[in-house]
Each structure stands twice: as C-alpha cells, then as structure tokens.
Design a protein around this motif. Structure first.
Motif, PDB file in Angstrom:
ATOM      1  N   CYS A  48       0.805  -1.232   0.000  1.00  0.00           N
ATOM      2  CA  CYS A  48       0.000   0.000   0.000  1.00  0.00           C
ATOM      3  C   CYS A  48       0.837   1.281   0.000  1.00  0.00           C
ATOM      4  N   LEU A  50      -1.063   4.138  -1.167  1.00  0.00           N
ATOM      5  CA  LEU A  50      -2.152   5.018  -1.590  1.00  0.00           C
ATOM      6  C   LEU A  50      -1.981   6.435  -1.075  1.00  0.00           C
ATOM      7  N   CYS A  51      -1.357   6.568   0.084  1.00  0.00           N
ATOM      8  CA  CYS A  51      -1.108   7.911   0.600  1.00  0.00           C
ATOM      9  C   CYS A  51       0.393   8.078   0.811  1.00  0.00           C
ATOM     10  N   ARG A  53       2.241   8.196   3.185  1.00  0.00           N
ATOM     11  CA  ARG A  53       2.850   7.441   4.284  1.00  0.00           C
ATOM     12  C   ARG A  53       3.546   6.181   3.777  1.00  0.00           C
ATOM     13  N   GLU A  54       3.049   5.627   2.669  1.00  0.00           N
ATOM     14  CA  GLU A  54       3.668   4.465   2.009  1.00  0.00           C
ATOM     15  C   GLU A  54       4.006   3.342   2.995  1.00  0.00           C
ATOM     16  N   CYS A  55       3.009   2.837   3.668  1.00  0.00           N
ATOM     17  CA  CYS A  55       3.223   1.773   4.663  1.00  0.00           C
ATOM     18  C   CYS A  55       3.802   0.504   4.041  1.00  0.00           C
ATOM     19  N   ARG A  59      -2.517  -5.175   1.985  1.00  0.00           N
ATOM     20  CA  ARG A  59      -3.878  -5.104   2.530  1.00  0.00           C
ATOM     21  C   ARG A  59      -4.749  -6.231   1.996  1.00  0.00           C
ATOM     22  N   GLY A  65      -2.046  -1.106   7.712  1.00  0.00           N
ATOM     23  CA  GLY A  65      -1.066  -0.041   7.891  1.00  0.00           C
ATOM     24  C   GLY A  65      -1.541   0.963   8.924  1.00  0.00           C
ATOM     25  N   TYR A  66      -0.936   2.126   8.870  1.00  0.00           N
ATOM     26  CA  TYR A  66      -1.222   3.185   9.846  1.00  0.00           C
ATOM     27  C   TYR A  66      -2.708   3.516   9.914  1.00  0.00           C
ATOM     28  N   CYS A  67      -3.379   3.541   8.772  1.00  0.00           N
ATOM     29  CA  CYS A  67      -4.784   3.968   8.749  1.00  0.00           C
ATOM     30  C   CYS A  67      -5.738   2.893   9.253  1.00  0.00           C
ATOM     31  N   THR A 103      -5.961   8.514   7.178  1.00  0.00           N
ATOM     32  CA  THR A 103      -4.505   8.483   7.029  1.00  0.00           C
ATOM     33  C   THR A 103      -3.821   9.434   8.010  1.00  0.00           C
ATOM     34  N   HIS A 150      -7.709   6.298   1.436  1.00  0.00           N
ATOM     35  CA  HIS A 150      -7.321   4.908   1.718  1.00  0.00           C
ATOM     36  C   HIS A 150      -8.265   3.903   1.064  1.00  0.00           C
TER      37      HIS A 150
HETATM   38  S1  SF4 Z   1      -1.823   4.929   5.831  1.00  0.00           S
HETATM   39 FE1  SF4 Z   1      -3.267   3.471   4.887  1.00  0.00          FE
HETATM   40  S2  SF4 Z   1      -3.574   4.280   2.807  1.00  0.00           S
HETATM   41 FE2  SF4 Z   1      -1.737   5.255   3.600  1.00  0.00          FE
HETATM   42  S3  SF4 Z   1      -0.080   3.944   2.835  1.00  0.00           S
HETATM   43 FE3  SF4 Z   1      -0.612   3.262   4.945  1.00  0.00          FE
HETATM   44  S4  SF4 Z   1      -2.069   1.598   4.627  1.00  0.00           S
HETATM   45 FE4  SF4 Z   1      -1.960   2.737   2.698  1.00  0.00          FE
END
Ligand code: SF4
Length: 329
Positions: A48, A50-51, A53-55, A59, A65-67, A103, A150
């Motif tokens: 992932c 998508l934002c 943060r690039e976790c 998924r 991830g963080y979200c 996010t 996300h």
């Molecule tokens: S915070 Fe969520 S959407 Fe953003 S990179 Fe991490 S998992 Fe993906």
C-alpha cells in the motif's frame, strides 16, 4: 461538518459552464480505461502506497497499515448532506459517503470515533455501488466521498459496478489533502470535483497535531496534480451546481497553527488566485484538544480577522468565507 458559507466579498462568482457535459468517467468507462484503473489501483493494495505514508503493507493479504483500513471499505454513514459549499450541496443535498479510518490522527478531530476508533460497517464494492445508486435516486446532486484516500481502489471498483446500472452523478473527492500524486493520477477523468484541504504550512506542526509526515510537500504536490487535471474554473450547470473543478478548504486554527497567510499565498501564487477557496472559522476543540492549553479554545475574532486579511492580501478572487461566530451554538 457545518459550513454556512457566504459568497466571497468581491462578488466574483463562478461562471455557469457552457454546455456542461456529463461526468468524464462515463467516457473513460466506455473506452475500457476505467477497468484498467481499477486493476492498477487494486494492485497498489498489495504494497500500500495510496497515501504519502507508504506503509507498504499487503492489505489484500490482511495486513493493516497506519490507517487500519483493510481490503474492503468500511462506511460510517451515507446520506444527503446540506452543509457543504453551495455549489456542492445545492437544494437537495450532496450524497456523502463517509468512510471509516483515516490516514491522519488529528488531535482535534470532530469525528474521531469514525476516523480513529474504527466505528462503521464493512461493505463490499457491490454494496458501495448500491449506496451511490440510492443517493442518486433520492435526488442528491453528486456523490461526495469523505476521507476517500485509503479506499480509492474500492471506490473505482464500485463505480465500475454502478455505471451499468445507470449511475451518472458527478463525483466529489473530499480529502484531507494528504494524497500521493500517483493516487490522484488514477483519478484523472474520474473525479469531477476535487475538494481537498490545505491544512498546514509547517511540517512539524502537521506531524504534532495530525500525525501527517511531510504534509506540506505532499499536500502541495497533490494540489498541483488536481489543478493540472481540472484547472481553476469551477464549472457550474444551469442550476448553479458544480460539475467540474476544485475547491480548496482551509480551516483556521488557534495561535496561527494553520499557517493561514502562507497557505493562502501559496495557493494564489503557485496555483491560481482564481481557485475557489473555502475559508473556515468553525474550529472547536474536540477529542484530545479538549483542555489543551493551545487547542482547547475556538479561534478568537482577531485571529479570524488576520485570516480574512490573508485572503485579501493573497488576492484570492473566488470562494467563500465562513462568518465568524456563525457556528457558536
Ligand atoms: S496509511 Fe493506509 S492508505 Fe496510507 S499507505 Fe498506509 S495503509 Fe496505505
């Protein structure tokens, strides 16, 4: 969110679109390109990004991830919403679909049970498409994706299912503005109206108050990409409803924490003074901001006057300025 907006003081309202066309995603779908976007977006869920943060979590394999967002979307609420900016809400409301998780982790988030505690119901793409169609049947003017970043792959998948069933409303991408350019590119000719925040002008403040790493550069890159796609004209239909364009929201925080002067001058100078700006005075302490020595109060009148002066000195030509004190209830 309550936004009781007034037309910007200089009276330059957006112009009605000449021959406002149908949403561009219909053409994208007809050419078979929307399907390719769905595939590319879903692929991003494997690692992932998508934002910003690039976790890097998978998924689709159940990693979070963080979200905390997984493979299927979680929806907190969906309804006709009357309190967005006038060209978005119109007379019958904007069809908001409010996603769970976020996010960021704003200390002052008014919706923290949804954004940070996971309140909502898991649905699949078909159910998301049903929500879109029902809101359309109820007369909503658009579908307004709230906190969508996300769940972009799931939104695209739902759109693929809704179009053959007659879905045709404009799509609004209502975001914190912490979006990656790659994700926004997937939405080119899909989202009709971008409704991003420009929250901060200082990375350290953005990290401390909202948990956003590298917010300023990421936000500005995302705004540039949105602007490149839709430009600075907010196209309206014959009823004054937005059909294409961009509205940037900026909420003024106490003690200058939102960097209002710098944010507004960057928008006017680096994008365009004709971009519609929605200046918001509605901040109130919620969640962890309650009792905080700095965040634990509303903005005062002097702080909002300074924000209005920044709006004027940036020579922003179009938008709305929430009236101070209007939300003190
Ligand atoms: S915070 Fe969520 S959407 Fe953003 S990179 Fe991490 S998992 Fe993906």
């Amino acid at each position: 969110m309550k936004t009781s907006c007034t037309p910007e003081a200089n009276g330059k309202a957006a112009r009605p679109a000449e021959g406002a066309s149908s949403p561009s995603y219909l053409a994208l779908h007809a050419r078979g390109e929307l399907s390719a976007r769905v595939d590319r977006a879903r692929e991003m869920l494997h690692h992932c990004c998508l934002c910003p943060r690039e976790c890097g979590v998978d998924r689709l394999a159940g990693e979070l991830g963080y979200c905390r967002a997984g493979a299927d979307p979680v929806v907190a609420s969906w309804n006709a919403h009357p309190w967005e900016e006038p060209p978005i809400s119109g007379t019958r409301g904007s069809g908001t679909i409010f996603f769970t998780h976020c996010t960021g982790r704003c200390l002052f988030c008014q919706n923290y049970p949804i954004s940070q505690l996971g309140v909502g119901n898991q649905v699949n793409a078909a159910q998301l498409a049903e929500m879109m169609l029902e809101l359309q049947a109820r007369g909503c003017h658009n579908i307004n994706w709230v906190s969508p970043t996300h769940y972009v792959p799931q939104i695209l998948a739902a759109l693929m299912l809704a179009i053959p069933q007659g879905f045709h409303l404009p799509l609004v991408y209502n975001t914190s503005g912490y979006d990656s350019v790659e994700t926004i590119r997937l939405l080119d000719s899909v989202m009709d109206i971008y409704l991003p925040d420009a929250k901060y002008a200082d990375d350290a403040i953005a990290l401390r108050l909202s948990g956003f790493r590298g917010y300023v550069a990421a936000n500005r890159s995302a705004l540039r990409e949105m602007y490149a796609q839709v430009g600075d004209e907010l196209a309206l239909d014959a009823d004054g409803l937005a059909v294409r364009g961009m509205i940037i929201r900026h909420m003024v925080l106490p003690e200058g924490l939102s960097g209002t002067h710098e944010v507004l001058h960057w928008i006017a100078g680096q994008l365009s003074p004709r971009i519609h700006l929605s200046l918001m005075a509605q901040y109130f302490p919620a969640h962890k901001a309650v009792g905080d020595p700095v965040l634990g109060r509303r903005i005062n009148h002097e702080e909002y006057i300074e924000a209005l002066e920044a709006f004027d000195s940036a020579q922003i030509e179009c938008g709305w300025r929430q009236e101070y004190g209007e939300c003190d209830e």
